[in-house]
Design a protein around this motif. Structure first.
Motif, short mmCIF file in Angstrom:
data_model
loop_
_atom_site.label_atom_id
_atom_site.label_comp_id
_atom_site.label_asym_id
_atom_site.label_seq_id
_atom_site.Cartn_x
_atom_site.Cartn_y
_atom_site.Cartn_z
N UNK A 70 7.13 0.99 38.40
CA UNK A 70 7.86 2.26 38.30
C UNK A 70 8.54 2.52 39.65
N UNK A 71 9.58 3.34 39.61
CA UNK A 71 10.34 3.66 40.82
C UNK A 71 10.49 5.16 40.94
N UNK A 72 9.39 5.87 40.68
CA UNK A 72 9.43 7.33 40.62
C UNK A 72 8.15 7.98 41.12
N UNK A 73 7.50 7.35 42.09
CA UNK A 73 6.25 7.90 42.62
C UNK A 73 6.54 8.79 43.83
N UNK A 74 6.31 10.09 43.69
CA UNK A 74 6.54 11.04 44.78
C UNK A 74 5.28 11.12 45.65
N UNK A 75 5.40 10.64 46.88
CA UNK A 75 4.27 10.57 47.80
C UNK A 75 4.70 11.05 49.19
N UNK A 76 3.77 11.58 49.98
CA UNK A 76 2.31 11.49 49.81
C UNK A 76 1.65 12.67 49.09
N UNK A 77 2.42 13.65 48.59
CA UNK A 77 1.80 14.87 48.07
C UNK A 77 1.80 14.94 46.54
N UNK A 78 2.97 14.98 45.94
CA UNK A 78 3.09 15.30 44.51
C UNK A 78 2.24 14.39 43.62
N UNK A 87 0.07 -1.66 43.30
CA UNK A 87 0.52 -2.00 44.65
C UNK A 87 1.66 -1.05 45.02
N UNK A 88 1.49 -0.30 46.09
CA UNK A 88 2.51 0.62 46.57
C UNK A 88 3.46 -0.15 47.49
N UNK A 89 4.72 -0.29 47.07
CA UNK A 89 5.70 -1.03 47.86
C UNK A 89 6.41 -0.17 48.89
N UNK A 90 6.04 1.12 48.96
CA UNK A 90 6.64 1.98 49.96
C UNK A 90 7.88 2.70 49.46
N UNK A 91 8.53 3.46 50.33
CA UNK A 91 9.65 4.30 49.91
C UNK A 91 10.88 3.51 49.49
N UNK A 92 11.50 3.93 48.39
CA UNK A 92 12.82 3.43 48.03
C UNK A 92 13.89 4.42 48.46
N UNK A 93 13.49 5.68 48.68
CA UNK A 93 14.38 6.68 49.28
C UNK A 93 13.51 7.68 50.03
N UNK A 101 8.63 11.20 50.09
CA UNK A 101 9.42 10.02 49.80
C UNK A 101 9.17 9.60 48.36
N UNK A 102 10.13 8.90 47.79
CA UNK A 102 9.95 8.36 46.45
C UNK A 102 9.66 6.87 46.60
N UNK A 103 8.53 6.44 46.05
CA UNK A 103 8.05 5.08 46.23
C UNK A 103 8.22 4.24 44.97
N UNK A 104 8.30 2.93 45.18
CA UNK A 104 8.17 1.96 44.10
C UNK A 104 6.71 1.51 44.05
N UNK A 105 6.14 1.53 42.87
CA UNK A 105 4.75 1.11 42.66
C UNK A 105 4.73 0.10 41.52
N UNK A 106 4.04 -1.02 41.73
CA UNK A 106 4.01 -2.08 40.72
C UNK A 106 2.57 -2.43 40.36
#
Length: 285
Positions: free
Chosen positions: A82-90, A103-109, A221-226
């Motif tokens: 997915x490419x819609x993980x709002x972190x570190x809070x939401x 696996x958290x790939x870190x921010x995409x934006x 930030x919005x993260x990609x998580x796989x």
């Protein structure tokens, strides 16, 4: 007779080439991506799909689901990511729950945030100033659906900043942007619950009101998580998703296109890919 034979052979070649082209479009297999039906997530996921299909040769299925289902599907392996993980809070509770299975790939934006938003011609800059100008805002903060996190934060802001004469109005994302559009058209003061990235920032000149008490939290930030194992069984897909980074301006451009009458979101994603070859190449290196 000879002409009929030649025509038949040419038709056969066309059919074979057409079938081969269709097969090659997804010859590397299938990729499944889940997303929540927020405009930002829809734009990002469609651009990723466009690259995976048009540039990399995969068949991509994108699945709109609720946030909880998105995380659960990634953790279970039902989808690749997915490419819609709002972190570190939401989405922190989801990451904590599924951390051993994804696996958290870190921010995409970067620079995602929520808060109260006004047109830039409004002359106040802070949430604390709302109460003394309640009349100019017709005593209303234009909100969205009551279950949204930004609505709970807005209620808390009214309390913490002791805002008198202002009421938080429930609605939807569509009614919020309609009210914003109408106010800007008539150059009226308006304040809405807002978040970024959002297409409204690509269409109008807007600003977040300052939040010195931190009611709405810091920028996210919005993260990609796989899913676990993606790097092993689909390493090329994993590398692409890991390298996919873009700016809020990039995202909001596509989101604004998506709001145009008759817009096709996948065609808009392909347009972005065509118009930004250097950025796309950086994802594919």
């Amino acid at each position: 007779m000879r002409m009929r034979i030649l025509s038949a052979m040419m038709l056969m070649v066309v059919c074979i080439c057409g079938s081969l082209g269709t097969a090659l479009a997804g010859h590397k297999g299938k990729v499944r991506l889940a997303y929540v039906e927020w405009d930002c997530a829809t734009a990002t996921t469609n651009v990723a799909r466009a690259v995976l299909e048009e540039k990399m040769g995969y068949d991509v299925e994108i699945l709109p689901v609720a946030a909880a289902a998105m995380w659960a599907a990634t953790a279970s392996g039902d989808v690749d990511g997915m490419m819609a993980a709002w972190l570190p809070v939401t989405h922190s509770s989801y990451l904590k729950r599924f951390s051993k299975k994804v696996v958290d790939l870190g921010p995409l934006v970067t620079g995602a945030k929520i808060g109260l938003v006004v047109p830039d011609y409004v002359t106040i800059d802070s949430i604390g100033e709302l109460g003394s100008h309640a009349g100019k805002f017709s005593g209303r903060i234009i909100g969205i659906d009551p279950g949204a996190g930004v609505m709970a934060k807005a209620e808390k802001a009214i309390e913490d900043y002791h805002i008198k004469g202002m009421e938080l109005m429930e609605g939807s994302g569509a009614t919020m942007t309609a009210a914003l559009s109408d106010a800007i058209k008539h150059h009226q003061w308006v304040v809405v619950t807002g978040w970024a990235p959002h297409w409204k920032f690509g269409r109008w000149q807007l600003k977040f009101l300052e939040d010195p008490k931190g009611v709405f939290g810091k920028a996210e930030n919005i993260h990609t998580v796989v899913r676990k194992g993606l790097s092993t069984d689909k390493p090329e897909v994993y590398r692409f998703l890991d390298r996919f980074k873009w700016t809020r301006n990039n995202m909001e451009t596509v989101m604004a296109w998506d709001q145009e009458p008759g817009a096709n979101r996948y065609e808009n994603a392909k347009r972005f890919v065509r118009e930004h070859p250097e950025l796309v190449d950086s994802w594919l290196k």
